[in-house]
Motif scaffolding. Structure first.
Motif, PDB file in Angstrom:
ATOM      1  N   GLU A  30      -9.680   3.896 -17.212  1.00  0.00           N
ATOM      2  CA  GLU A  30      -9.966   3.030 -16.064  1.00  0.00           C
ATOM      3  C   GLU A  30     -10.987   1.952 -16.438  1.00  0.00           C
ATOM      4  OE1 GLU A  30      -9.029   2.093 -12.086  1.00  0.00           O
ATOM      5  OE2 GLU A  30      -8.283   3.850 -13.154  1.00  0.00           O
ATOM      6  N   THR A  76      -9.588  -7.517  -7.108  1.00  0.00           N
ATOM      7  CA  THR A  76      -8.421  -6.884  -7.708  1.00  0.00           C
ATOM      8  C   THR A  76      -8.540  -6.882  -9.227  1.00  0.00           C
ATOM      9  OG1 THR A  76      -7.100  -7.617  -5.835  1.00  0.00           O
ATOM     10  CG2 THR A  76      -5.910  -6.947  -7.822  1.00  0.00           C
ATOM     11  N   LEU A  79     -13.537  -2.838 -11.259  1.00  0.00           N
ATOM     12  CA  LEU A  79     -13.914  -1.447 -11.049  1.00  0.00           C
ATOM     13  C   LEU A  79     -15.368  -1.350 -10.611  1.00  0.00           C
ATOM     14  CD1 LEU A  79     -13.178   1.627 -11.438  1.00  0.00           C
ATOM     15  CD2 LEU A  79     -14.050   1.379 -13.776  1.00  0.00           C
ATOM     16  N   HIS A 100     -13.380  -1.532  -2.091  1.00  0.00           N
ATOM     17  CA  HIS A 100     -11.986  -1.343  -1.677  1.00  0.00           C
ATOM     18  C   HIS A 100     -11.495  -2.515  -0.843  1.00  0.00           C
ATOM     19  CE1 HIS A 100     -11.856   3.269  -2.432  1.00  0.00           C
ATOM     20  NE2 HIS A 100     -11.317   2.600  -3.424  1.00  0.00           N
ATOM     21  N   ARG A 105     -11.004  -1.058  -7.634  1.00  0.00           N
ATOM     22  CA  ARG A 105     -10.904   0.393  -7.694  1.00  0.00           C
ATOM     23  C   ARG A 105     -12.299   0.981  -7.820  1.00  0.00           C
ATOM     24  NH1 ARG A 105      -6.337   3.038  -8.441  1.00  0.00           N
ATOM     25  NH2 ARG A 105      -7.087   4.407 -10.093  1.00  0.00           N
ATOM     26  N   ASP A 122     -11.061   6.292  -5.994  1.00  0.00           N
ATOM     27  CA  ASP A 122      -9.749   6.262  -6.636  1.00  0.00           C
ATOM     28  C   ASP A 122      -9.713   7.265  -7.778  1.00  0.00           C
ATOM     29  OD1 ASP A 122      -8.476   3.922  -5.251  1.00  0.00           O
ATOM     30  OD2 ASP A 122     -10.268   2.933  -6.038  1.00  0.00           O
TER      31      ASP A 122
END
Length: 184
Positions: A30, A76, A79, A100, A105, A122
């Motif tokens: 991630e 978008t 993280l 969010h 994420r 997430d």
């Protein structure tokens, strides 16, 4: 001192041994895939998060600590990494909502994988260590004071994340060192 440091090291080893390889690998993936990485933690957890942010920067990643004046907006593809050892903090919940809402994420690092912060995440990376939230309960066993076991485990865990990321991203130790500040 020998007995105390032996117990503390044994406790840290136990925490790290109990971390899920799957959760660890998912966290590495991630972070590696993120465009920008914003990081947040409170108190001593926050100090460990700042250390992680610094190492991510050394890897050449776009990492910033929430609250610093130079922290960019996230959205978008980005993280938010937060530490919520005892399960939640009001600031952590608020930041998760903002992240969010912007399409980012969220990775929650916590000792309480069923806590409120983890429920909003997430991705969760559980660190099974005593925190300050449980240091006065009957189950409190750590020789380290308050939440130090969790915070110490974070330090080692975050360095291990960096080693895995360095390999995954193909960054050499010399490249990391070249990103270190010369303003010390």
């Amino acid at each position: 001192m020998t007995t105390l440091h032996g117990r503390a090291l044994d406790e840290l080893r136990g925490c790290l041994d109990a971390i899920s390889d799957e959760e660890f690998d998912a966290a590495v993936a991630e972070i590696a895939a993120a465009g920008r990485i914003a990081l947040y933690g409170v108190g001593r957890e926050g100090l460990q998060i700042k250390g992680l942010a610094m190492r991510l920067f050394h890897l050449g990643l776009k990492a910033a600590v929430v609250g610093d004046m130079t922290t960019p907006a996230i959205g978008t593809g980005d993280l938010l990494v937060v530490s919520a050892g005892p399960g939640n903090f009001s600031t952590v919940s608020a930041l998760i909502g903002v992240a969010h809402g912007a399409g980012a994420r969220v990775l929650v690092v916590t000792a309480e994988p069923t806590g409120a912060a983890a429920e909003q995440a997430d991705l969760v990376l559980a660190v099974p260590a005593q925190t300050m939230a449980r240091d006065q309960s009957a189950a409190a066993t750590s020789v380290l004071p308050m939440g130090s076991l969790y915070e110490g485990a974070l330090y080692i865990l975050f360095e291990l994340l960096i080693l895995n990321l360095r390999e995954r991203l193909g960054v050499s130790p010399a490249q990391m060192r070249a990103n270190h500040t010369n303003l010390e």
